[in-house]
Design an enzyme around this catalytic site. Structure first.
Site, PDB file in Angstrom:
ATOM      1  N   VAL A   9      34.302  45.141  26.853  1.00 59.38           N
ATOM      2  CA  VAL A   9      34.392  43.747  27.288  1.00 59.38           C
ATOM      3  C   VAL A   9      35.030  43.712  28.664  1.00 59.38           C
ATOM      4  CG1 VAL A   9      35.475  41.501  26.845  1.00 59.38           C
ATOM      5  CG2 VAL A   9      34.592  42.833  24.937  1.00 59.38           C
ATOM      6  N   CYS A  10      34.409  42.964  29.568  1.00 59.90           N
ATOM      7  CA  CYS A  10      35.043  42.724  30.865  1.00 59.90           C
ATOM      8  C   CYS A  10      34.789  41.277  31.262  1.00 59.90           C
ATOM      9  CB  CYS A  10      34.561  43.706  31.922  1.00 59.90           C
ATOM     10  SG  CYS A  10      32.915  43.421  32.545  1.00 59.90           S
ATOM     11  N   ALA A  11      35.292  40.880  32.389  1.00 59.06           N
ATOM     12  CA  ALA A  11      35.235  39.479  32.790  1.00 59.06           C
ATOM     13  C   ALA A  11      33.805  38.945  32.794  1.00 59.06           C
ATOM     14  CB  ALA A  11      35.897  39.293  34.146  1.00 59.06           C
TER      15      ALA A  11
END
Length: 104
Positions: A9-11
């Site tokens: 998960v990232c921005a």
């Protein structure tokens, strides 16, 4: 050996998708049967429910979410090492994810 599902998960999901490719290459080289995918923070909960990952790895830019995910999930949750993330070291991130799965 069962297939491992690794969720990153990232921005926005962009930089992490490059890392996913490197992790997939490392998994293929090492003969690891893994499904590796990246998603944005906005889609994370939907993906958790639909994909049932074995481990959740967070991009360093969303490390502030770590405690919330740990509270809500029964799978290992860890922030990706900043240096490995920055240098796109897919092999190192893959190993970290697999180690977490093996420990649980």
């Amino acid at each position: 050996m069962t297939k491992k599902t690794i969720m990153l998960v990232c921005a926005a999901g962009m930089s992490t998708s490059m890392l996913v490719k490197k992790m997939e290459d490392a998994a293929a080289k090492e003969g690891v049967d893994a499904k590796i995918f990246a998603t944005s923070t906005a889609d994370a909960h939907d993906k958790l429910n639909s994909e049932n990952p074995d481990v959740l790895m967070l991009g360093p830019q969303v490390r502030y979410l770590e405690n919330d995910f740990k509270k809500d999930l029964s799978i290992p949750v860890e922030v990706i090492n900043m240096q490995d993330y920055g240098l796109m070291k897919g092999d190192k991130v893959l190993k970290a994810a697999l180690d977490l799965i093996d420990k649980k």
